[in-house]
Structures are given as structure tokens and as C-alpha cells.
Design a protein around this motif. Structure first.
Motif, PDB file in Angstrom:
ATOM      1  N   ASN A  12      90.712 -11.248  81.187  1.00 38.98           N
ATOM      2  CA  ASN A  12      92.111 -11.655  81.075  1.00 38.98           C
ATOM      3  C   ASN A  12      92.163 -13.113  80.626  1.00 38.98           C
ATOM      4  O   ASN A  12      91.536 -13.976  81.235  1.00 38.98           O
ATOM      5  N   ILE A  13      92.887 -13.371  79.537  1.00 42.78           N
ATOM      6  CA  ILE A  13      93.030 -14.735  79.016  1.00 42.78           C
ATOM      7  C   ILE A  13      94.383 -15.276  79.453  1.00 42.78           C
ATOM      8  O   ILE A  13      95.404 -14.608  79.275  1.00 42.78           O
ATOM      9  N   VAL A  14      94.378 -16.456  80.037  1.00 46.27           N
ATOM     10  CA  VAL A  14      95.619 -17.082  80.519  1.00 46.27           C
ATOM     11  C   VAL A  14      95.820 -18.376  79.742  1.00 46.27           C
ATOM     12  O   VAL A  14      94.904 -19.191  79.663  1.00 46.27           O
ATOM     13  N   THR A  15      97.005 -18.516  79.127  1.00 44.32           N
ATOM     14  CA  THR A  15      97.254 -19.685  78.277  1.00 44.32           C
ATOM     15  C   THR A  15      98.258 -20.639  78.899  1.00 44.32           C
ATOM     16  O   THR A  15      99.309 -20.208  79.373  1.00 44.32           O
ATOM     17  N   LEU A  16      97.929 -21.905  78.858  1.00 40.65           N
ATOM     18  CA  LEU A  16      98.856 -22.962  79.263  1.00 40.65           C
ATOM     19  C   LEU A  16      99.130 -23.857  78.068  1.00 40.65           C
ATOM     20  O   LEU A  16      98.365 -23.879  77.100  1.00 40.65           O
ATOM     21  N   ASN A  54      92.892 -21.008  79.528  1.00 40.01           N
ATOM     22  CA  ASN A  54      92.949 -21.920  78.375  1.00 40.01           C
ATOM     23  C   ASN A  54      93.945 -23.023  78.722  1.00 40.01           C
ATOM     24  O   ASN A  54      95.144 -22.798  78.706  1.00 40.01           O
ATOM     25  N   THR A  55      93.422 -24.196  79.032  1.00 39.86           N
ATOM     26  CA  THR A  55      94.223 -25.240  79.664  1.00 39.86           C
ATOM     27  C   THR A  55      94.918 -26.185  78.705  1.00 39.86           C
ATOM     28  O   THR A  55      94.570 -26.277  77.540  1.00 39.86           O
ATOM     29  N   ILE A  70      93.866 -22.997  87.570  1.00 33.39           N
ATOM     30  CA  ILE A  70      92.416 -22.836  87.793  1.00 33.39           C
ATOM     31  C   ILE A  70      92.162 -22.561  89.282  1.00 33.39           C
ATOM     32  O   ILE A  70      91.456 -21.611  89.642  1.00 33.39           O
ATOM     33  N   LEU A  71      92.802 -23.353  90.153  1.00 35.82           N
ATOM     34  CA  LEU A  71      92.559 -23.212  91.594  1.00 35.82           C
ATOM     35  C   LEU A  71      93.057 -21.861  92.104  1.00 35.82           C
ATOM     36  O   LEU A  71      92.456 -21.265  93.009  1.00 35.82           O
ATOM     37  N   TYR A  86      86.120 -18.732  83.689  1.00 35.99           N
ATOM     38  CA  TYR A  86      85.772 -19.691  82.644  1.00 35.99           C
ATOM     39  C   TYR A  86      87.010 -20.507  82.295  1.00 35.99           C
ATOM     40  O   TYR A  86      88.132 -19.986  82.335  1.00 35.99           O
ATOM     41  N   VAL A  87      86.802 -21.776  81.946  1.00 30.70           N
ATOM     42  CA  VAL A  87      87.923 -22.662  81.620  1.00 30.70           C
ATOM     43  C   VAL A  87      87.676 -23.288  80.257  1.00 30.70           C
ATOM     44  O   VAL A  87      86.575 -23.774  79.980  1.00 30.70           O
ATOM     45  N   THR A  88      88.678 -23.246  79.398  1.00 31.20           N
ATOM     46  CA  THR A  88      88.577 -23.864  78.078  1.00 31.20           C
ATOM     47  C   THR A  88      89.872 -24.626  77.783  1.00 31.20           C
ATOM     48  O   THR A  88      90.707 -24.793  78.676  1.00 31.20           O
ATOM     49  N   GLY A  89      89.996 -25.146  76.550  1.00 26.63           N
ATOM     50  CA  GLY A  89      91.234 -25.829  76.185  1.00 26.63           C
ATOM     51  C   GLY A  89      91.186 -27.334  76.403  1.00 26.63           C
ATOM     52  O   GLY A  89      90.150 -27.917  76.728  1.00 26.63           O
ATOM     53  N   CYS A  90      92.323 -27.984  76.251  1.00 30.25           N
ATOM     54  CA  CYS A  90      92.403 -29.445  76.205  1.00 30.25           C
ATOM     55  C   CYS A  90      91.972 -30.146  77.496  1.00 30.25           C
ATOM     56  O   CYS A  90      91.217 -31.126  77.446  1.00 30.25           O
TER      57      CYS A  90
END
Ligand code: SF4
Length: 437
Positions: A12-16, A54-55, A70-71, A86-90
Motif C-alpha cells: 500500500n502506497i500512502v502519499t503526503l 511517500n512523505t 509514519i508513526l 518503507y519511507v520515501t519522499g522529501c
């Protein structure tokens, strides 16, 4: 969410954050599906054993929202509901070292330019043949098209170049191919995005040629609307306006973040333009493209802003009568130029200034909307909600601008279709109308 030991290998991809981040998530989704993996974007039931967040790392509020997300998944992982996180993005790009220390429950952090490594970690291969393809997460009839990555501008307050790097334009052929594929899949509206649209091509074609790109995209069959989001004011390429006038499928709409209006503040902000030139540019744009809707964004409370600067900004907003306007309160971002200046304006004063500007804009927006009563507009319908069909005119970008509401009890429209709508009522930010048969 399911109980302990979730190993269903669903991803599951979560976008911020912004639409540019959403396009990155869509590329991750496209690559994972291209590897026959069971990947979704913001799955309703949230039962995936593998989660990619995706932060956004833009300003304080956005950073906090990313950390909270994330938490939330760390808690789910501790409860055995998530296997890999997993965490990605800015935010991940900007604070990787700190985050790795502070949140060790995350399996890996990735930068904004590490898609191949992320895929490898998920035992997937980066598929070059998918470059022209993209699964979209927006309603099928509109899609964002990111024409470049990164930014070369030195704006004092902005951390984006720290997270996204220098300008990297995408080849025109690749963008046209992606537009054709999107149109084949039902996309009618392309929202062009970048950190700055106007610098397009400067790096790979040694000239700024947004106008040529627009002509090429305007030729793509099936694309009814092309919208320009994020244009930098300094040295704005006026040939873009000519193409806008020549091509009926380019919306008479321009999003141009100005951030401020006084020469002193624009200098503090390192925007490369004076207050006088800003005003004359807006005048020229309105003269060259009558009825254009101009959206802008302003920052309240940047270091150095005096009461006089703020009063001048209020007068500028009153005089310019932007069709669309958003205001941010200044966020003191480390490693930016502005961070070397004392952040002396209190949070209360920043908020008061932002609220004051929005109050002025609300009145203007109400007056401008009242003038639309009795007029008929081509409307693209996005969704049905609370007994209303909800759509937008060519003067409204998705998710940020005004909407047109049509009573579903007395009218029927297919979502994703255009219809002519006659306006019979209006509020500050919404229009109410009926479908013309
Ligand atoms: S144009 Fe300025 S504000 Fe926009 S991304 Fe570039 S540096 Fe940041």
C-alpha cells in the motif's frame, strides 16, 4: 486492520504533500504493477503487509503530518499488522540520518531520486519500458503531468531544492508519449506541474521552451484541457500566452506563486523580480489573455516583513483582484537562506496576517462569483457528493480552486464528462447551476 503476523505481500502506497509527490507515488505504483506485484494506492481497507509512505518535507505542518503518518504505521507494525514499512519522499530525503536514528522501526528510508533502489528492496526491477506509462490515482478524466524535477531558483524561504535538486526537465518526446497514453486511458485534462514550469527545457534544450511543449501537448488527441500550475514570475515567457490564445484546449488559467508584492520583500525572498515589474507583468498577462483566471500564493510573516510591507501587500491583493489566492504563514526552514535571518515575527502575527489576506480575498472571490450568475460555463464533473454533482470550470484547478455544484435530484451527468452549466447562485468559493439541455 488484520491481527498479528500479516504476510499477505500486499503493498500500500500512502502519499503526503503536493501533486508532484503524487506523481512519484503513481510511478512507484506503475513500476510495482509492472512487476506483477499486488500494489495499491491508499487502499481503503489498509490491510497491506508492506507499506510505503511517500512523505512531504516542505514546511512545519507538512513535516509533522508526515511523521505522524509514519508513526501510525510503526504502531501497526508493532501490533503485527504491517510486516515491512518503507519511507520515501522529501522528508526522508532531507532528514534521512536523523529519521534512521529516531525511528528505527522503519525498514528503510529512501531519497526522492531512489526509485530503482526502492524497487530492488521490494525485489522488483525498474522497467524502462514503462517510462511513457503511468497508472493514475486521480479520477480517470484528469491527470497531473510533471514536466520537470528540481529547481534552480534561490528563493530564500524554500527547502525544495535541498530535497529535489537542480532543474531536470523531462524530454518532450517522453511527455508527449505519456500524454498520448493518458488520453488513450480516458484523461481529458492534463494539469502541468513542476517546481517552476517556465524553466522547462533550459537544461536539456539550452532554451526555455514551455511554449513548444504546450503546442505539442495541445496536439494530442483527446486532451480537452491543459492547465498550467506553478509558473515563476521572473522572466515569464510571454510566448506561452500566445499559445494559450491560439489553442482552445489550453485553459485560460495560470497559477503563478508571487509570494509577496513589495520590492523590499521580494528582494529579501530572492525572487529576482521587483514589485513594479510584478504589477506590470500581471497587467500584461490580463491584457494579452482576456478573462484569464490567475491563481497566486503569498507568504505572510517572512523575516524582514514590516507593518508597511504587510499593508502594501493587502492593498496589492485588493487592487489585483486575483481569481484564486492561497496564503502560507512563513516557516523557518533550516539550511535555507532565510534561516540566516532572525525569525522575529510571532506565530500569532503571521497567522493574523494570513487570515487578513484571506478575508480580503474572500470578499473579492464572492464579488467575482456573483458576476458569474446568469452565465453558462463548460464544466468537467469530478464527483458526486451530498446529493450534488460537483465539477469545475476551466478556471478551476482540482482540489485547490472553486467548484460548481449541480443538484443531482433534478439533473444527471456522467462523472468525467463535460456539460454546459448555467449559474444561478454563488458563494465565496462555489457556484451553483443547472445543466443546460
Ligand atoms: S521556485 Fe522558489 S519557491 Fe518554487 S521550488 Fe523553486 S526555490 Fe522553491
Amino acid at each position: 486492520m488484520k491481527t498479528k503476523g500479516n504476510k499477505n505481500n500486499k503493498i500500500n502506497i500512502v502519499t503526503l504533500g503536493c501533486s508532484k509527490n503524487l506523481v512519484d507515488s503513481e510511478q512507484i505504483l506503475t513500476q510495482l504493477r509492472g512487476n506483477n506485484m499486488n500494489a495499491t494506492h491508499e487502499a481503503a481497507n489498509d490491510d497491506a503487509s508492506i507499506v510505503i509512505v511517500n512523505t512531504c518535507g516542505f514546511i512545519d505542518n507538512a513535516k509533522q503530518e508526515s511523521i505522524d503518518t509514519i508513526l501510525r504505521y510503526v504502531d501497526a507494525k508493532n501490533a503485527g499488522m504491517v510486516d515491512k514499512l518503507y519511507v520515501t519522499g522529501c522528508l526522508s530525503h532531507r532528514y534521512k540520518d536523523e529519521l534512521e536514528k529516531e525511528i528505527p522501526m522503519v525498514d528503510a528510508f529512501f531519497g526522492t531520486n531512489e526509485l530503482p533502489r526502492l524497487l530492488k528492496t521490494l525485489k522488483a526491477n525498474y522497467k524502462h519500458e514503462l517510462v511513457g506509462e503511468r497508472l493514475i490515482t486521480t479520477p480517470a478524466h484528469y491527470a497531473y503531468l510533471k514536466i520537470s524535477e528540481g529547481c534552480d531558483h534561490p528563493c530564500s524561504f524554500c527547502a525544495i531544492p535541498l530535497m529535489r535538486g537542480v532543474l531536470a526537465s523531462r524530454p518532450m518526446e517522453e511527455l508527449v508519449l505519456q500524454a498520448k497514453n493518458l488520453a488513450k486511458n480516458g484523461t481529458k485534462e492534463l494539469v502541468l506541474i513542476a517546481q517552476d514550469l517556465t524553466d522547462y527545457g533550459k537544461d536539456i534544450y539550452q532554451k526555455r521552451n514551455l511554449a513548444e511543449l504546450l503546442q505539442r501537448l495541445s496536439d494530442v488527441e483527446g486532451i480537452d484541457w491543459i492547465r498550467l500550475q506553478y509558473a515563476y514570475p521572473s522572466q515569464f515567457p510571454m510566448d506561452v500566452l500566445q499559445v494559450m490564445n491560439e489553442r482552445s484546449n489550453i485553459c485560460k488559467y495560470l497559477d503563478m506563486p508571487l509570494q509577496h508584492s513589495t520590492t523590499a520583500m521580494l528582494k529579501h525572498m530572492r525572487r529576482g523580480i521587483s514589485g513594479e515589474r510584478t504589477a506590470s507583468l500581471l497587467k500584461e498577462i490580463r491584457e494579452q489573455v482576456p478573462n484569464i483566471a490567475i491563481r497566486t500564493t503569498l507568504i505572510a510573516g517572512h523575516p524582514g516583513e514590516t507593518e508597511a510591507d504587510f499593508d502594501a501587500l493587502c492593498q496589492f491583493v485588493e487592487a489585483t483582484r486575483f481569481e484564486r489566492l492561497g496564503v502560507f504563514t512563513y516557516s523557518h526552514e533550516e539550511n535555507t537562506h532565510a534561516h540566516t535571518m532572525p525569525d522575529t515575527i510571532s506565530a500569532e502575527v503571521k497567522q493574523y496576517r494570513a487570515d487578513t489576506l484571506m478575508e480580503i480575498q474572500e470578499k473579492i472571490s464572492y464579488q467575482l462569483n456573483q458576476e458569474k450568475i446568469g452565465q453558462t460555463f463548460k464544466v468537467l464533473f469530478d464527483r458526486k457528493e451530498g446529493g450534488q454533482f460537483i465539477g469545475r470550470t476551466e478556471y478551476d484547478s482540482p482540489e485547490v480552486d472553486n467548484e460548481v455544484l449541480v443538484d443531482a435530484a433534478s439533473h444527471f451527468v456522467r462523472l468525467g464528462d463535460f456539460a454546459q452549466v448555467r449559474i444561478h447562485d454563488a458563494t465565496e468559493f462555489d457556484l451553483y447551476g443547472e445543466v443546460c439541455v
